[in-house]
Motif scaffolding. Structure first.
Motif, PDB file in Angstrom:
ATOM      1  N   CYS A 255       0.842  -1.192   0.000  1.00 45.60           N
ATOM      2  CA  CYS A 255       0.000   0.000   0.000  1.00 45.60           C
ATOM      3  C   CYS A 255       0.877   1.242   0.000  1.00 45.60           C
ATOM      4  O   CYS A 255       1.991   1.242   0.534  1.00 45.60           O
ATOM      5  CB  CYS A 255      -0.997  -0.001   1.152  1.00 45.60           C
ATOM      6  N   PHE A 256       0.352   2.299  -0.616  1.00 47.45           N
ATOM      7  CA  PHE A 256       1.075   3.548  -0.795  1.00 47.45           C
ATOM      8  C   PHE A 256       0.319   4.661  -0.082  1.00 47.45           C
ATOM      9  O   PHE A 256      -0.824   4.974  -0.441  1.00 47.45           O
ATOM     10  CB  PHE A 256       1.215   3.878  -2.285  1.00 47.45           C
ATOM     11  N   VAL A 257       0.966   5.228   0.939  1.00 49.41           N
ATOM     12  CA  VAL A 257       0.383   6.321   1.715  1.00 49.41           C
ATOM     13  C   VAL A 257       1.050   7.619   1.263  1.00 49.41           C
ATOM     14  O   VAL A 257       2.277   7.745   1.309  1.00 49.41           O
ATOM     15  CB  VAL A 257       0.607   6.118   3.224  1.00 49.41           C
ATOM     16  N   THR A 258       0.254   8.572   0.801  1.00 47.98           N
ATOM     17  CA  THR A 258       0.786   9.863   0.368  1.00 47.98           C
ATOM     18  C   THR A 258       0.400  10.939   1.370  1.00 47.98           C
ATOM     19  O   THR A 258      -0.454  10.741   2.233  1.00 47.98           O
ATOM     20  CB  THR A 258       0.249  10.242  -1.017  1.00 47.98           C
ATOM     21  N   GLY A 259       1.023  12.098   1.212  1.00 45.46           N
ATOM     22  CA  GLY A 259       0.685  13.209   2.089  1.00 45.46           C
ATOM     23  C   GLY A 259       1.509  14.427   1.752  1.00 45.46           C
ATOM     24  O   GLY A 259       2.622  14.322   1.208  1.00 45.46           O
ATOM     25  N   VAL A 260       0.972  15.577   2.083  1.00 50.46           N
ATOM     26  CA  VAL A 260       1.717  16.820   1.898  1.00 50.46           C
ATOM     27  C   VAL A 260       2.874  16.841   2.897  1.00 50.46           C
ATOM     28  O   VAL A 260       2.872  16.092   3.881  1.00 50.46           O
ATOM     29  CB  VAL A 260       0.795  18.045   2.107  1.00 50.46           C
ATOM     30  N   PRO A 261       3.904  17.671   2.661  1.00 53.13           N
ATOM     31  CA  PRO A 261       5.008  17.751   3.633  1.00 53.13           C
ATOM     32  C   PRO A 261       4.503  18.067   5.033  1.00 53.13           C
ATOM     33  O   PRO A 261       3.697  18.972   5.230  1.00 53.13           O
ATOM     34  CB  PRO A 261       5.869  18.898   3.079  1.00 53.13           C
ATOM     35  N   GLY A 262       4.968  17.276   6.006  1.00 49.87           N
ATOM     36  CA  GLY A 262       4.575  17.514   7.391  1.00 49.87           C
ATOM     37  C   GLY A 262       3.222  16.954   7.765  1.00 49.87           C
ATOM     38  O   GLY A 262       2.703  17.251   8.849  1.00 49.87           O
ATOM     39  N   ALA A 263       2.626  16.110   6.907  1.00 49.97           N
ATOM     40  CA  ALA A 263       1.281  15.608   7.188  1.00 49.97           C
ATOM     41  C   ALA A 263       1.263  14.454   8.179  1.00 49.97           C
ATOM     42  O   ALA A 263       0.209  14.100   8.703  1.00 49.97           O
ATOM     43  CB  ALA A 263       0.597  15.165   5.890  1.00 49.97           C
TER      44      ALA A 263
END
Length: 675
Positions: A255-263
Motif C-alpha cells: 500500500c502507498f500512503v501519500t501526504g503533503v510535507p509535514g502531514a
C-alpha cells in the motif's frame, strides 16, 4: 476521603483523566494529606519511591499553606499528564483568572536553567495544545523550595499570548509570586469544569512522537483531533486493517500512503511499527528508512528516553543496551537490504515492512553501481524497490509492504521516485494486492505511466483514506507547504495570497543580515523550543558568513543535545543541509540563501559551484533536486521562519549582487516583513 473535581477531560481516544488527584481548592484544603498521597500512589504509572512520597508531602504542605485564606476560587491538579512530552506537571493550579504551572524542586536552593526550560515547556504545551488554555493567562513558576526569596519581574514575551516568562520562587515567597501574577494578568474567572473537559490536541515533533509511541501511547493520544487532521488516525487504522486482512487471508499486499510535507506519514509508519515490536508476534514489523540522519536521531532519542524512563522506575539500563534494542525497531533500509542479500532464499523475520520516504529508493543504475562498487556483486539486475519487495515475497504465507510517499522530496542522484515501485509490482509480482492513494495520479509524483500500466490488472484498489491532506508539522498554520510550493513554482499571485493567510499565526521574516536573523530566533524561541540554521548542500559561497557546508554536522548532536553543547543547533554555528534535516524539523529555522538558486528574468536559474566558479546546471533531474532541496529547507519550521538572503559583493565574482538581489526583491514584494 479524597475529593476529585467532578468531570473528566475527554480526548479523541475516549474518556480519560489526565491527573491522579484533582480537587477544588476548598476540597484540597479540607483533604487529609495521606489520602491525597494515596490517590497519587494508586494513579502512578511508575514505582513510587520514598523520595517521591516525601516530595509530594512537601508540595501538599506548601500548597495548603499558600492557598489558605487566599480568597480565590479554582482547582488543584497533581501530576498532570502531558503524553506529547512523556512527562507530568507537578501541579497545575487554577486560581481565579490565572492558570499556574508549578514545577517543584524539593530541597533545591538554585533555579537551574534546565528546570526553568522544563517549567516553560509544560506551560507552552498547555498554551499551544490544550484548547481552553489558548486564551487564558498562564504563569509558569519554578519552585526551588529552599531558595532564598529573590527579586523577580513579572513579564510577558513578544508573542503576546498571555504566557508569562518563567518566574523563580521558593517556599517562603511562593504566595507573593502568585499574588503578583494575579495582579499583573487580567481576564475573567476560569471555568474549572469547562477547562478540564477541553480537548488536548498536541502536534508533536517527530522525535517527541517516536518517544511517545515507543513508550506505549496511541497515535490519537499525541495528535490533533480537529477535522483537518483527523485522518491521521483514519489512515493509521486503514493501514492496520490492510495488514490484518493480508494475514487472515494469507495474501501479499503493498500500500502507498501519500501526504503533503509535514502531514504525518512517518508518524503513521511509527504508529504501526511500535504496536508490533515483539519478535514473537506474527505481525512483527520493522520501520525502514534510507534517511541516515533520521534513523540516527530517532534511534538515539528513543534509547536516551528509555534509559530515563527506566531510571524513573528505579531500574538501571545502560545506554548501549537501549541502543541495541532500538536498532531492531528502526533500521536503515540499506542494512535491511544487505541482510536479505546475505541469504537470497531466507525470508526476513518481519512480515510487515514500512518504508519511509519510499520515493527516495534507488533506481536500477544506482543500485547496480553500488552493488558492484561496494558489495562486489557485478551485474545486479534489480532496482532497490524491486529487490525490497522480493524480500517480503519470500514468505510462503503472507507479507505486507507499506510505502510512505512524499511529493517533491527527491533530493539525491539515483532516487527513483514512486514510479519504480509501481513498475516493479507490475513487472514481477502479479499476485500482490495493491492499495493506492488516489493522489498518486497527481503530476508531482511522476507516476502516471506506471499507474496506467497497473490499471489493467486485478486487485488494485484506490483508497482516499491513504492520503494525508493536512500538514500537522506546524500547529500554527496549515498553509506553510502551500506557500512554499507556490513560491517555488513562481505562482506569485497565489503565493502572495497564501502568505497573507499565513503571517497572522506563523511569522516569516526576511533579512540580509545573518546576525539579525540569529537575534530574532533567540527572541522567538521559548523553553527548549529548538532552532537552528539550515542551508542548501550546494551553498558553497557562504563561507564569508562563517557557513561552510563541507563541514558535516553530526545530526544526533545537532538535533538532540542541549543548549550548553556547542555542537547543538542552539549555538547557531554549525548548519544542517537538506540531507540532515529531511524528515525532521525545528521549531524555528533560519534558511540562508546562496547563489545556487537564483532568479533571472522571472525564472529560476540553477547553479553548482565547481572549482572556483559557479556553473549552470542543465540536467533537468539535477534542477529538480536543487528546487526540492529548497522545498525541504523552507518547510522544516513548525512555528516560524527567517530567510536570510545575503548582500552580494561585486568585488567577488562568485558572490555578485546579481546572484542574490532578485531573490530578495521577490520575497520582499510578496509581502514578507523585513527585519
Amino acid at each position: 476521603m479524597v475529593h476529585s473535581v467532578e468531570t473528566e477531560s475527554l480526548t479523541p481516544s475516549g474518556s480519560m483523566r489526565r491527573w491522579p488527584y484533582g480537587a477544588t481548592i476548598g476540597d484540597f484544603l479540607d483533604a487529609d494529606p495521606d489520602a491525597i498521597i494515596g490517590a497519587l500512589v494508586n494513579g502512578a504509572d511508575f514505582p513510587v519511591e520514598t523520595s517521591q512520597r516525601n516530595a509530594w508531602q512537601q508540595q501538599i504542605v506548601i500548597l495548603k499553606d499558600v492557598l489558605t485564606d487566599c480568597g480565590g476560587r479554582g482547582a488543584v491538579y497533581f501530576e498532570y499528564a502531558i503524553p506529547r512530552l512523556g512527562k507530568r506537571v507537578d501541579t497545575v493550579l487554577i486560581l481565579n483568572h490565572v492558570l499556574f504551572v508549578l514545577e517543584f524542586k524539593v530541597g533545591e536552593q538554585q533555579h537551574k536553567s534546565s528546570a526553568r526550560d522544563q517549567t516553560w515547556d509544560y506551560a507552552l504545551d498547555l498554551k499551544n495544545f490544550h484548547e481552553p488554555s489558548h486564551t487564558i493567562p498562564i504563569a509558569p513558576v519554578l519552585v526551588a523550595t529552599e531558595a532564598n526569596p529573590a527579586a523577580f519581574v513579572v513579564e510577558t514575551t513578544q508573542h503576546a499570548d498571555q504566557l508569562l516568562m518563567p518566574l523563580p520562587a521558593g517556599r517562603a515567597n511562593l504566595r507573593h509570586v502568585i499574588d503578583a501574577c494575579l495582579d499583573f494578568l487580567e481576564g475573567p474567572p476560569i471555568d474549572v469544569n469547562a477547562w478540564q473537559r477541553g480537548r488536548y490536541q498536541p502536534t508533536p515533533t517527530i522525535v517527541e512522537a517516536a518517544k511517545a509511541l515507543y513508550a506505549g501511547h496511541d497515535v490519537e493520544d499525541i495528535s490533533r483531533s480537529d477535522a483537518g487532521a483527523e485522518n491521521l488516525g483514519v489512515t493509521s487504522r486503514r493501514v492496520a486493517e490492510i495488514i490484518r486482512t493480508a494475514r487472515s487471508r494469507q495474501q501479499k499486499s503493498i500500500c502507498f500512503v501519500t501526504g503533503v510535507p509535514g502531514a504525518g506519514k512517518t508518524l503513521v509508519g511509527l504508529d504501526i511499527a511500535t504496536k508490533h515490536i515483539n519478535k514473537n508476534d506474527d505481525l512483527y514489523s520493522v520501520f525502514l528508512s534510507g534517511n541516515g540522519p533520521l534513523v540516527a536521531v530517532l534511534r538515539e532519542a528513543l534509547a536516551r528516553d528509555e534509559v530515563a524512563r527506566e531510571a524513573q522506575r528505579g531500574e538501571k539500563l545502560k545506554l548501549g543496551e537501549a541502543r541495541s534494542k532500538v536498532k531492531m525497531f528502526i533500521q536503515n533500509v540499506h542494512h535491511f537490504r544487505d541482510d536479505c542479500l546475505a541469504d537470497l532464499d531466507q525470508a526476513p523475520i518481519e512480515h510487515v515492512a514500512l518504508f519511509d520516504e519510499a520515493q527516495r529508493a534507488w533506481d536500477l543504475q544506482q543500485t547496480a553501481n553500488f552493488m558492484q562498487r561496494r558489495k562486489a556483486v557485478p551485474g545486479f539486475d534489480q532496482s532497490e524497490p524491486e529487490f525490497l519487495i522480493s524480500c517480503l515475497d519470500r514468505h510462503e504465507d503472507w507479507g505486507v509492504v507499506v510505502c510512505l510517499v512524499g511529493s517533491g522530496q527527491e533530493i539525491n542522484t539515483g532516487e527513483a521516485g514512486i514510479s519504480e515501485w509501481l513498475s516493479a509490482i507490475q513487472r514481477r509480482f502479479p499476485d500482490w494486492n495493491v492499495h493506492l492513494s488516489p493522489r498518486l495520479t497527481e503530476i508531482e509524483y511522476h507516476a502516471q505511466p506506471s499507474l496506467e500500466a497497473l490499471s489493467t490488472r486485478a486487485h488494485v484498489h484506490y483508497d482516499d483514506s491513504l492520503h494525508l491532506a493536512t500538514s500537522v508539522r506546524s500547529f500554527r498554520s496549515e498553509y506553510v507547504s502551500t506557500f512554499v510550493n507556490q513560491f517555488l513554482a513562481l505562482e506569485l499571485e497565489g503565493a502572495e495570497a497564501t502568505l497573507q493567510k499565513l503571517l497572522p499565526t506563523y511569522p516569516i521574516r526576511l533579512t540580509r543580515d545573518l546576525s539579525h536573523a540569529k537575534q530574532w530566533l533567540r527572541r522567538c524561541a521559548r523553553g527548549s523550543e529548538r532552532y537552528g540554521m539550515i542551508v542548501s548542500s550546494q551553498a558553497q559561497r557562504l563561507k564569508p558568513h562563517a557557513i561552510d557546508v563541507r563541514v558535516k554536522v553530526n545530526p544526533v548532536h545537532w538535533f538532540l543535545n542541549d543548549k550548553d553543547d556547542t555542537r547543538s543547533s542552539y549555538f547557531l554555528e554549525d548548519v544542517a543541509t537538506e540531507f540532515q534535516i529531511q524528515g525532521l524539523e525545528l521549531d524555528w529555522s533560519c534558511v540562508v540563501w546562496d547563489g545556487d538558486l537564483r532568479l533571472a528574468d522571472g525564472v529560476w536559474d540553477f547553479h553548482g559551484f565547481v572549482g572556483k566558479r559557479w556553473q549552470r546546471i542543465l540536467k533537468e533531474e539535477r534542477r529538480r533536486y536543487l528546487l526540492n532541496a529548497y522545498r525541504v529547507l523552507l518547510t522544516r519550521a513548525r512555528q516560524g521562519l527567517v530567510i536570510v538572503v545575503p548582500e552580494g559583493d561585486d568585488t567577488d565574482p562568485s558572490r555578485n549582487s546579481a546572484h542574490y538581489d532578485p531573490v530578495f526583491r521577490q520575497l520582499d514584494e510578496l509581502g514578507i516583513p523585513t527585519l
